[in-house]
Design a protein around this motif. Sequence first.
Motif, PDB file in Angstrom:
ATOM      1  N   GLN A  11      60.233  30.461  50.733  1.00 53.36           N
ATOM      2  CA  GLN A  11      60.955  29.219  50.445  1.00 53.36           C
ATOM      3  C   GLN A  11      60.026  28.019  50.546  1.00 53.36           C
ATOM      4  OE1 GLN A  11      64.301  29.349  49.455  1.00 53.36           O
ATOM      5  NE2 GLN A  11      63.695  31.499  49.399  1.00 53.36           N
ATOM      6  N   THR A  12      58.814  28.161  50.014  1.00 56.18           N
ATOM      7  CA  THR A  12      57.847  27.067  50.029  1.00 56.18           C
ATOM      8  C   THR A  12      57.294  26.887  48.614  1.00 56.18           C
ATOM      9  OG1 THR A  12      55.750  28.255  50.358  1.00 56.18           O
ATOM     10  CG2 THR A  12      57.140  27.901  52.327  1.00 56.18           C
ATOM     11  N   PRO A  13      56.676  25.750  48.345  1.00 53.95           N
ATOM     12  CA  PRO A  13      56.089  25.550  47.020  1.00 53.95           C
ATOM     13  C   PRO A  13      54.980  26.555  46.695  1.00 53.95           C
ATOM     14  CG  PRO A  13      56.219  23.460  48.208  1.00 53.95           C
ATOM     15  CD  PRO A  13      56.581  24.546  49.174  1.00 53.95           C
ATOM     16  N   PHE A  14      54.425  27.195  47.714  1.00 51.10           N
ATOM     17  CA  PHE A  14      53.305  28.119  47.527  1.00 51.10           C
ATOM     18  C   PHE A  14      53.733  29.577  47.421  1.00 51.10           C
ATOM     19  CE2 PHE A  14      52.087  24.458  50.020  1.00 51.10           C
ATOM     20  CZ  PHE A  14      51.033  23.953  49.282  1.00 51.10           C
ATOM     21  N   THR A  15      54.924  29.894  47.896  1.00 52.27           N
ATOM     22  CA  THR A  15      55.302  31.308  48.030  1.00 52.27           C
ATOM     23  C   THR A  15      56.560  31.701  47.271  1.00 52.27           C
ATOM     24  OG1 THR A  15      56.492  30.797  50.086  1.00 52.27           O
ATOM     25  CG2 THR A  15      54.187  31.532  50.300  1.00 52.27           C
ATOM     26  N   SER A  16      57.097  30.807  46.473  1.00 53.00           N
ATOM     27  CA  SER A  16      58.363  31.111  45.790  1.00 53.00           C
ATOM     28  C   SER A  16      58.232  32.248  44.776  1.00 53.00           C
ATOM     29  CB  SER A  16      58.914  29.862  45.102  1.00 53.00           C
ATOM     30  OG  SER A  16      58.028  29.425  44.082  1.00 53.00           O
ATOM     31  N   GLY A  17      57.026  32.555  44.343  1.00 51.09           N
ATOM     32  CA  GLY A  17      56.812  33.643  43.396  1.00 51.09           C
ATOM     33  C   GLY A  17      56.696  35.010  44.037  1.00 51.09           C
ATOM     34  N   TYR A  18      56.829  35.064  45.346  1.00 49.98           N
ATOM     35  CA  TYR A  18      56.779  36.322  46.089  1.00 49.98           C
ATOM     36  C   TYR A  18      58.156  36.639  46.662  1.00 49.98           C
ATOM     37  CZ  TYR A  18      51.695  35.445  46.221  1.00 49.98           C
ATOM     38  OH  TYR A  18      50.381  35.200  45.894  1.00 49.98           O
ATOM     39  N   ARG A  19      58.309  37.850  47.148  1.00 46.68           N
ATOM     40  CA  ARG A  19      59.484  38.237  47.931  1.00 46.68           C
ATOM     41  C   ARG A  19      59.056  38.362  49.381  1.00 46.68           C
ATOM     42  NH1 ARG A  19      59.638  42.375  43.820  1.00 46.68           N
ATOM     43  NH2 ARG A  19      58.743  43.605  45.497  1.00 46.68           N
ATOM     44  N   VAL A  20      59.942  38.006  50.296  1.00 40.46           N
ATOM     45  CA  VAL A  20      59.654  38.220  51.711  1.00 40.46           C
ATOM     46  C   VAL A  20      59.386  39.705  51.904  1.00 40.46           C
ATOM     47  CG1 VAL A  20      60.636  38.180  54.044  1.00 40.46           C
ATOM     48  CG2 VAL A  20      60.965  36.227  52.511  1.00 40.46           C
ATOM     49  N   GLY A  21      58.300  40.003  52.586  1.00 36.94           N
ATOM     50  CA  GLY A  21      57.910  41.390  52.824  1.00 36.94           C
ATOM     51  C   GLY A  21      56.883  41.916  51.846  1.00 36.94           C
ATOM     52  N   ASP A  22      56.629  41.187  50.749  1.00 40.10           N
ATOM     53  CA  ASP A  22      55.577  41.611  49.828  1.00 40.10           C
ATOM     54  C   ASP A  22      54.268  41.741  50.595  1.00 40.10           C
ATOM     55  OD1 ASP A  22      57.146  41.689  47.544  1.00 40.10           O
ATOM     56  OD2 ASP A  22      56.355  39.828  46.694  1.00 40.10           O
ATOM     57  N   VAL A  23      53.484  42.746  50.244  1.00 45.06           N
ATOM     58  CA  VAL A  23      52.167  42.947  50.845  1.00 45.06           C
ATOM     59  C   VAL A  23      51.119  42.633  49.779  1.00 45.06           C
ATOM     60  CG1 VAL A  23      50.587  44.600  51.910  1.00 45.06           C
ATOM     61  CG2 VAL A  23      53.027  44.672  52.463  1.00 45.06           C
ATOM     62  N   GLN A 114      52.447  25.682  40.689  1.00 42.36           N
ATOM     63  CA  GLN A 114      52.630  25.029  39.389  1.00 42.36           C
ATOM     64  C   GLN A 114      54.114  24.833  39.090  1.00 42.36           C
ATOM     65  OE1 GLN A 114      50.850  26.979  36.023  1.00 42.36           O
ATOM     66  NE2 GLN A 114      51.169  25.217  34.708  1.00 42.36           N
ATOM     67  N   ALA A 115      54.934  25.831  39.380  1.00 37.27           N
ATOM     68  CA  ALA A 115      56.379  25.708  39.146  1.00 37.27           C
ATOM     69  C   ALA A 115      56.967  24.590  40.004  1.00 37.27           C
ATOM     70  CB  ALA A 115      57.078  27.030  39.434  1.00 37.27           C
ATOM     71  N   ALA A 116      56.517  24.485  41.255  1.00 38.65           N
ATOM     72  CA  ALA A 116      57.019  23.429  42.144  1.00 38.65           C
ATOM     73  C   ALA A 116      56.617  22.047  41.619  1.00 38.65           C
ATOM     74  CB  ALA A 116      56.496  23.637  43.558  1.00 38.65           C
ATOM     75  N   LEU A 117      55.394  21.928  41.147  1.00 41.61           N
ATOM     76  CA  LEU A 117      54.932  20.638  40.597  1.00 41.61           C
ATOM     77  C   LEU A 117      55.689  20.291  39.327  1.00 41.61           C
ATOM     78  CD1 LEU A 117      51.109  21.013  41.206  1.00 41.61           C
ATOM     79  CD2 LEU A 117      52.694  19.471  42.404  1.00 41.61           C
ATOM     80  N   ASN A 118      55.937  21.268  38.463  1.00 43.51           N
ATOM     81  CA  ASN A 118      56.692  21.025  37.239  1.00 43.51           C
ATOM     82  C   ASN A 118      58.132  20.613  37.561  1.00 43.51           C
ATOM     83  OD1 ASN A 118      54.499  21.614  35.640  1.00 43.51           O
ATOM     84  ND2 ASN A 118      55.126  23.722  35.248  1.00 43.51           N
ATOM     85  N   ALA A 119      58.732  21.246  38.568  1.00 48.33           N
ATOM     86  CA  ALA A 119      60.101  20.892  38.963  1.00 48.33           C
ATOM     87  C   ALA A 119      60.142  19.471  39.514  1.00 48.33           C
ATOM     88  CB  ALA A 119      60.616  21.874  39.999  1.00 48.33           C
ATOM     89  N   GLN A 120      59.137  19.113  40.301  1.00 48.03           N
ATOM     90  CA  GLN A 120      59.077  17.758  40.857  1.00 48.03           C
ATOM     91  C   GLN A 120      58.878  16.736  39.744  1.00 48.03           C
ATOM     92  OE1 GLN A 120      55.836  17.107  43.579  1.00 48.03           O
ATOM     93  NE2 GLN A 120      56.718  15.218  44.331  1.00 48.03           N
ATOM     94  N   LYS A 121      58.052  17.066  38.784  1.00 46.24           N
ATOM     95  CA  LYS A 121      57.812  16.176  37.648  1.00 46.24           C
ATOM     96  C   LYS A 121      59.109  15.956  36.853  1.00 46.24           C
ATOM     97  CE  LYS A 121      54.789  15.822  33.632  1.00 46.24           C
ATOM     98  NZ  LYS A 121      53.737  16.506  32.874  1.00 46.24           N
ATOM     99  N   GLY A 122      59.906  16.998  36.713  1.00 41.86           N
ATOM    100  CA  GLY A 122      61.177  16.901  35.997  1.00 41.86           C
ATOM    101  C   GLY A 122      62.202  16.054  36.717  1.00 41.86           C
ATOM    102  N   GLN A 123      62.051  15.889  38.032  1.00 36.79           N
ATOM    103  CA  GLN A 123      62.985  15.076  38.823  1.00 36.79           C
ATOM    104  C   GLN A 123      62.664  13.598  38.750  1.00 36.79           C
ATOM    105  OE1 GLN A 123      62.884  16.654  42.786  1.00 36.79           O
ATOM    106  NE2 GLN A 123      63.870  18.563  42.215  1.00 36.79           N
TER     107      GLN A 123
END
Length: 124
Positions: A11-23, A114-123
């Motif tokens: 649940q962070t701008p850096f980790t949203s592309g992962y699932r909790v528990g991913d190795v 990048q997705a977090a920055l794009n979402a922020q830009k859209g806001q």
Amino acid sequence: RHVGLRVENNQTPFTSGYRVGDVLSVPIAHGEGRYVCDDETYSRLVAQNQIVFRYCDSAGQITEAANPNGSRDSIAGIVGGPNNNILGMMPHPERAMKAALGSSDGAALFRSLQAALNAQKGQN
């Protein structure tokens, strides 16, 4: 050399592309560096879900043997700042961008950002 990292918080701008528990398999290059903190800081990190990566074995288990530097509670990365938009970590995801480099597991971190920055830009 590559180490295992387990995703603890996505649940962070850096980790949203992962699932909790991913190795992930990500290289380290840090001689003697490791994460240390006092008990109060550690308790706050846990309570606020700010620990985002921990060293682990290939099965995702947190073990002493999988912790390459003696980091407290196998911590490999934490977030902080407004909206958890500051990441501090020891491993090098930028060195794990393509399979030819030994792993492409770091690429999702940069796609997440990048997705977090794009979402922020859209806001705005």
